[in-house]
Write an enzyme that holds these catalytic residues in place. Structure first.
Site, PDB file in Angstrom:
ATOM      1  CG  ASP A 137      43.236  39.841  13.310  1.00  0.00           C
ATOM      2  OD1 ASP A 137      43.515  38.636  13.297  1.00  0.00           O
ATOM      3  OD2 ASP A 137      43.387  40.556  14.320  1.00  0.00           O
ATOM      4  CG  ASP A 188      44.725  43.291  16.925  1.00  0.00           C
ATOM      5  OD1 ASP A 188      44.864  43.191  18.154  1.00  0.00           O
ATOM      6  OD2 ASP A 188      44.663  42.313  16.158  1.00  0.00           O
ATOM      7  CB  THR A 221      47.109  38.843  18.171  1.00  0.00           C
ATOM      8  OG1 THR A 221      47.788  39.092  19.387  1.00  0.00           O
ATOM      9  CG2 THR A 221      47.132  37.377  17.848  1.00  0.00           C
TER      10      THR A 221
END
Lengths: 655, 75
Positions: free
Chosen positions: A515, A312, A314
């Site tokens: 996250d 991922d 960001t």
């Protein structure tokens, strides 16, 4: 609740191991005094440790599965029959110990779903017949008007009818920058509004919302994920029948039942049943001390096979929070610091999420800011204005300035375009109705991201992919900095899951690093889901199989190396155990080995596999750990090993 | 042919495989339930039923008779 049930089950396992150990010790203590008492105590010990094993063996056989439990059960009974009570107690006791150790590292019940549900607000405020009423979010009717106050979570998916606000959508879209919402904009359940009251038309409620779908996807992934078959299970599938056949054949050929039973007992050594659990426990323990939290031994085996990694963007490759990337005056007479001071002073009065990074940057640069700005005015939609050094300063998005009647001009437009193509968010500064500068904000790439990706490439991970909900421009800008060449941008949480599935369909073993809540479906679907701590949401932490608790991305390749080392040591241990078996079997068949001598060799091999597994607790020689540049106390390779085992045990027992 | 709909009930008391049969049996015994499946990993009880013939409250009651507390969930 499930957690406490697990711990009682675990306690029972340890109690069984302890009782068996005490009985064995008592048996040996009383052996000189009475042989029958010794035999009785050891048989009791074997029964205490062995009964649960036998129960599992029978349950497995019912569903036509031959496990290692069956072998242990047969061998223990065989040992008692031929009068080798010590061997019966040893093999069942060691297997029970191995099981108890493994249970410590087994996947605990996940709370991911409970945490996802916490993103749903308790109540939704709906306007019905002109009055505001509070109802459960799922009870809102489609087309009803929902009122969302600043700081509250939005309870439905829908369209803004009235009001302006900046909405933090990181939970659903993964977008790091707050998004300006105005009438006509789409908003999502589970996201948080700041800076203004919104009236939203409910288009999708409850399970139909984007968040509802995330919850559902995570649920499905967890329900359909077949637990990875552990090495020991795969091995036992052919080993157990093989041994039984060998014993039967030998028995038939020689007509010697005792020989057949001896073969059975010899073929099921304690070393074999303890070798894998002890390796897993050591591997998990080593990981825990390096900030790599593995939630189950089976995940180590999965991580060892990883061929593709998906990141991922960001919060995983980036810090996950906006920072000032550039301060650009558009007027020769103005210094950048001055521009920053004006912007920060105005922003002091703002609740806009982009205010914080601007103020922080000004403070870090040592620019003096007043207590509060003079004549502060907040405009609809996130623009702010105040009087600084005697003139009016307006800070806001280009759109806002245009709507305030300020001409942006070609120079500013060019600067805006330049920053936008580099994946940055911009605000403009106007002083006395003239544009004087641009401040660009970006989500900074983590310092160690590029190295982490390079390390994974060096570790032989074939494909490195980025998955992001952000715009393609932003994704490619970051990918370039960290050395990733495959970018999938503007993905919904379900799209991320689909990319993982596609990789798996191409035969890749995928590790997903994420996250956020929007990564949860992909984390749950990947062969190994890895949450990158420090920024990770509790939902991601719970959904993942492995958590990098230090939040250092360089630990990613270390985790994979540790997994491979663990699997290597596992295989070595099985080899040691099997080599011992082979030597002893040959000896028995040749009539050279007697039981007593054979047992001594067995015990030596048990010791050998335990010592071999404990090597995992030291840093590896070709240290992937050492080059992660950390100020750690240097570890002496040998002296500390024994002491560290106890540290690890403590850490695991208290966790 | 009535319209069927899917209702998800949740219970945090599902831990053993043995409760699957008990709950599914109770639900299938209700007129109007076409399909019921219990997922122990997530505590989800998925029921396809005719809401005219058997309400969500009836489903919760049936699971209750099997000895488990369950509740429908909005999300």
């Amino acid at each position: 609740m499930a957690g406490s049930m697990e711990s009682t089950r675990m306690q029972r396992r340890w109690v069984q191991v302890a009782v068996a150990a005490i009985l064995i010790a008592a048996g040996f203590a009383l052996r000189a005094w009475s042989e029958p008492v010794y035999a009785g105590l050891l048989i009791t010990a074997a029964a205490v440790a062995g009964t649960p094993i036998a129960v599992r063996a029978v349950r497995d056989l019912r569903i036509r599965r031959v496990g290692i439990e069956a072998l242990v059960t047969i061998a223990a009974i065989g040992a008692v029959v031929i009068g080798e009570v010590w061997e019966a107690a040893a093999v069942t006791g060691l297997f029970a110990l191995g099981g108890a150790l493994e249970a410590m590292t087994m996947g605990r019940t996940r709370r991911a779903l409970a945490l996802l549900l916490e993103l749903v607000p308790e109540t939704a405020t709906v306007r019905r017949d002109g009055a505001e009423v509070a109802v459960a979010p799922a009870e809102v009717g489609e087309g009803e008007t929902v009122i969302v106050r600043p700081g509250h979570r939005i309870p439905v998916d829908g369209q803004v009818l009235l009001g302006r606000a900046a909405v933090d959508e990181q939970t659903v879209t993964g977008e790091s920058m707050p998004v300006e919402k105005q009438p006509g904009s789409e908003v999502y359940a589970g996201t948080t509004a700041a800076g203004g009251v919104l009236e939203v038309r409910a288009d999708r409620v409850g399970a139909d919302t984007a968040l509802g779908r995330i919850i559902h996807r995570v649920e499905e992934a967890q329900e359909h994920k077949v637990p990875a078959q552990r090495f020991l299970e795969r091995f036992a599938r052919w080993y157990t029948p093989g041994v039984v056949v060998l014993a039967v054949v030998a028995g038939l050929l020689t007509g010697d039942v005792r020989l057949a039973l001896t073969l059975l007992v010899i073929a099921c050594p304690g070393a074999l049943v303890i070798s894998i659990p002890i390796s897993v426990v050591a591997g998990v323990g080593r990981g825990a001390r390096r900030g790599i939290l593995v939630k189950g031994g089976e995940h180590l085996e999965q991580a060892a096979k990883v061929t593709a990694v998906a990141f991922d963007k960001t919060g995983t490759l980036t810090e996950g929070r906006p920072e000032v990337a550039a301060v650009e005056p558009l007027d020769d007479g103005i210094e950048a610091d001055e521009l920053l001071r004006w912007a920060a002073t105005v922003e002091l009065g703002s609740e806009h999420p982009l205010a914080t990074p601007i103020i922080e940057r000004a403070r870090a640069a040592g620019l003096g800011l007043p207590e509060r700005p003079d004549a502060f005015v907040a405009h609809e939609g996130g623009g702010v204005q105040a009087t600084v050094d005697g003139s009016e300063v307006l800070v806001g998005t280009p759109m806002l300035l245009s709507s305030a009647g300020i001409d942006v001009g070609p120079e500013a437009s060019a600067a805006l375009e330049r920053h936008r193509s580099a994946g940055r968010t911009t605000v403009l500064l106007a002083r006395g109705a003239r544009v004087v500068g641009v401040i660009a904000l970006a989500d900074r790439v983590r310092d160690d991201a590029a190295r982490a990706v390079a390390d994974l490439a060096r570790a032989g991970v074939r494909r490195r992919v980025m998955l992001t909900g952000d715009a393609a421009a932003v994704g490619h800008a970051v990918a370039e900095q960290v050395g990733i060449d495959e970018v999938h941008a503007e993905l919904s949480p379900e799209d991320k899951l689909a990319v993982i599935r596609a990789l798996q369909a191409e035969g890749e073993r995928v590790a997903m690093f994420g996250d956020g809540v929007n990564d949860a479906p992909a984390l749950a679907t990947a062969d190994v889901g890895i949450a990158v701590g420090a920024t990770a949401t509790p939902v991601a932490m719970e959904t993942a199989d492995v958590a990098l608790t230090t939040g250092r991305l360089v630990r990613a390749s270390e985790a994979i190396h540790l997994a491979r080392r663990t699997v290597r040591i596992m295989r070595q241990n099985v080899t040691i155990a099997l080599a011992t078996v082979a030597v002893l079997l040959t000896g028995v068949l040749a009539g050279e080995v007697h039981m007593a001598g054979g047992m001594l060799v067995h015990q030596a091999s048990v010791l050998a596999v335990i010592l071999n597994a404990l090597r995992l607790l030291r840093s590896s020689r070709n240290s992937h750990e050492r080059n992660s540049h950390e100020n750690e106390e240097p570890e002496s390779a040998t002296a500390g090993a024994r002491r560290r085992v106890t540290d690890d045990e403590e850490a695991m027992l208290t966790s | 042919m009535q319209t069927l709909r899917t209702t998800n009930l949740y219970s945090n008391e599902l831990s053993c495989p043995s409760c699957i049969g008990k709950i599914e049996g109770r639900l299938h015994a209700l007129a109007g339930v076409e399909q019921a499946s219990v997922h122990t990993t997530t505590g989800r009880i998925e029921v396809r039923h005719d809401p005219e013939a058997v309400s969500v409250a009836d489903l919760v009651a049936a699971v209750g008779e099997a000895g488990y507390t369950a509740a429908p969930r909005g999300f």
